[in-house]
Design a protein around this motif. Structure first.
Motif, PDB file in Angstrom:
ATOM      1  N   GLU A   2     -14.757 -27.232  14.971  1.00 42.17           N
ATOM      2  CA  GLU A   2     -14.409 -26.455  13.581  1.00 42.17           C
ATOM      3  C   GLU A   2     -12.851 -25.775  13.658  1.00 42.17           C
ATOM      4  N   GLU A   3     -12.048 -25.835  14.993  1.00 42.78           N
ATOM      5  CA  GLU A   3     -11.093 -25.710  15.496  1.00 42.78           C
ATOM      6  C   GLU A   3     -10.069 -26.743  14.411  1.00 42.78           C
ATOM      7  N   ALA A   4     -10.498 -27.965  14.778  1.00 40.85           N
ATOM      8  CA  ALA A   4      -9.778 -29.193  13.902  1.00 40.85           C
ATOM      9  C   ALA A   4     -10.103 -28.512  12.622  1.00 40.85           C
ATOM     10  N   HIS A   8      -6.608 -28.181  10.323  1.00 43.22           N
ATOM     11  CA  HIS A   8      -6.572 -28.859   8.827  1.00 43.22           C
ATOM     12  C   HIS A   8      -5.883 -28.149   7.313  1.00 43.22           C
ATOM     13  N   LEU A   9      -6.959 -27.147   7.509  1.00 39.04           N
ATOM     14  CA  LEU A   9      -6.817 -26.443   6.028  1.00 39.04           C
ATOM     15  C   LEU A   9      -5.694 -25.770   6.215  1.00 39.04           C
ATOM     16  N   THR A  18      -2.344 -20.480  14.146  1.00 40.74           N
ATOM     17  CA  THR A  18      -1.892 -19.533  15.473  1.00 40.74           C
ATOM     18  C   THR A  18      -3.411 -18.884  15.371  1.00 40.74           C
ATOM     19  N   ARG A  19      -4.101 -19.046  16.631  1.00 46.82           N
ATOM     20  CA  ARG A  19      -4.803 -18.473  17.363  1.00 46.82           C
ATOM     21  C   ARG A  19      -5.106 -17.085  16.450  1.00 46.82           C
ATOM     22  N   GLN A  20      -4.739 -16.128  16.170  1.00 48.53           N
ATOM     23  CA  GLN A  20      -4.882 -15.135  15.429  1.00 48.53           C
ATOM     24  C   GLN A  20      -5.352 -15.595  13.220  1.00 48.53           C
ATOM     25  N   ARG A  21      -4.045 -16.868  12.876  1.00 52.15           N
ATOM     26  CA  ARG A  21      -4.837 -17.479  11.833  1.00 52.15           C
ATOM     27  C   ARG A  21      -6.159 -18.362  11.640  1.00 52.15           C
ATOM     28  N   GLY A  22      -6.091 -18.464  12.695  1.00 49.41           N
ATOM     29  CA  GLY A  22      -7.804 -20.005  13.068  1.00 49.41           C
ATOM     30  C   GLY A  22      -8.754 -18.892  12.861  1.00 49.41           C
ATOM     31  N   ARG A  29     -14.983 -18.787   6.382  1.00 50.19           N
ATOM     32  CA  ARG A  29     -15.556 -19.689   6.655  1.00 50.19           C
ATOM     33  C   ARG A  29     -17.396 -19.619   6.915  1.00 50.19           C
ATOM     34  N   GLN A  30     -17.406 -18.604   7.976  1.00 51.92           N
ATOM     35  CA  GLN A  30     -18.977 -17.769   8.066  1.00 51.92           C
ATOM     36  C   GLN A  30     -19.082 -17.212   7.234  1.00 51.92           C
TER      37      GLN A  30
END
Length: 144
Positions: A2-4, A8-9, A18-22, A29-30
């Protein structure tokens, strides 16, 4: 994995991961439907600060990842954009649906806003349509 996908998005939208944006993108998405900043704040870890979240939402909107959802409550809601949105142009002229029972607001991208012919001299800059009713889950519960 999911992180990949998140990286990519973000990269495809011209944003650095960044971790926060992720974490914010992962929540969208969930989640099935539009979210307010307040709803996101409740779902994110405590160390997330309100200003950072505000900036993330604005950058996601500016880059074409999110669009604002019409809501007559006065609260700004955001939903993931479909394909083809960019910082210069959002293709979010689709119907939004708000359940009057559970208050969930959803994008219905498969339902286009009907063509509206304005009188001569008027120029459309944006069209939004919000339909109130019962979502399938609430309609089933209320009918039983």
């Amino acid at each position: 994995m999911e992180e990949a996908k998140l990286k990519h998005l973000l990269r495809d939208s011209g944003l650095r991961y960044t971790r926060q944006r992720g974490e914010v993108l992962h929540l969208f998405r969930q989640h099935d439907g539009a979210l307010t900043q307040n709803e996101l704040e409740k779902k994110l870890p405590e160390q997330f600060d309100r200003i950072t979240l505000y900036r993330i939402l604005r950058s996601f909107e500016a880059s074409g990842l999110l669009h604002k959802v019409l809501d007559d409550s006065g609260t700004t809601r955001f939903a993931l954009c479909g394909t083809g949105c960019s910082e210069h142009e959002h293709h979010d002229e689709h119907v939004h649906f708000r359940c009057t029972h559970c208050a969930k607001t959803l994008c219905l991208p498969q339902v286009a806003i009907p063509a509206i012919h304005l009188p001569k001299g008027y120029v459309t800059s944006e069209a939004k349509l919000l339909i109130d009713g019962l979502c399938p889950s609430c309609a089933t519960v209320l009918q039983n």
